[in-house]
Scaffold this active site. Sequence first.
Site, PDB file in Angstrom:
ATOM      1  CE  LYS A   1      37.406 -17.822  21.939  1.00  0.00           C
ATOM      2  NZ  LYS A   1      38.041 -18.766  21.006  1.00  0.00           N
TER       3      LYS A   1
ATOM      4  CG  HIS B   1      29.108 -16.040  24.117  1.00  0.00           C
ATOM      5  ND1 HIS B   1      28.672 -15.778  22.827  1.00  0.00           N
ATOM      6  CD2 HIS B   1      30.093 -16.964  23.999  1.00  0.00           C
ATOM      7  CE1 HIS B   1      29.366 -16.530  21.984  1.00  0.00           C
ATOM      8  NE2 HIS B   1      30.231 -17.252  22.667  1.00  0.00           N
TER       9      HIS B   1
ATOM     10  NE  ARG C   1      21.817 -14.294  12.596  1.00  0.00           N
ATOM     11  CZ  ARG C   1      22.258 -15.548  12.495  1.00  0.00           C
ATOM     12  NH1 ARG C   1      23.116 -15.873  11.550  1.00  0.00           N
ATOM     13  NH2 ARG C   1      21.834 -16.471  13.320  1.00  0.00           N
TER      14      ARG C   1
ATOM     15  CG  HIS D   1      30.429 -23.790  22.326  1.00  0.00           C
ATOM     16  ND1 HIS D   1      30.856 -23.087  21.224  1.00  0.00           N
ATOM     17  CD2 HIS D   1      29.390 -24.551  21.897  1.00  0.00           C
ATOM     18  CE1 HIS D   1      30.093 -23.407  20.180  1.00  0.00           C
ATOM     19  NE2 HIS D   1      29.199 -24.288  20.562  1.00  0.00           N
TER      20      HIS D   1
END
EC number: 4.6.1.18
Length: 128
Positions: free
Chosen positions: A7, A12, A85, A119
Amino acid sequence: KETAAMKFQRQHMDSGSSLSSSSDYCNKMMKVRNMTQESCKPVNTFVHESLQDVQAVCFQENVTCKNGQQNCHQSRSNMHITDCRQTSGSKYPNCLYQTSNMNRHIIIACEGNPYVPVHFDASVEDST
């Protein structure tokens, strides 16, 4: 099933491009990487470095994560990243994003065996 490490790579990692050249980068990438399926993910960062370099951060400076956990690590050097964003006017399913290129240190959380990124916690500017 998608593991936390997989993930992290999906959300990322974008080693292929050194920088997101177009302002449309986030709109495309957020969709392609399935972050606009059920809702618009409000903020996401892509790292334009090799997976090897990002995985190596797990063995660099140990820092406290935003949530208080102790398994975050900060990269020794700056990395090319793109911040995505969500724009204020955009609503699901038409997720629109603002694309910002930066050169910053990244902070990631790592876990498991092998000890790998799971993460993306934050990015920080040079403290000099």
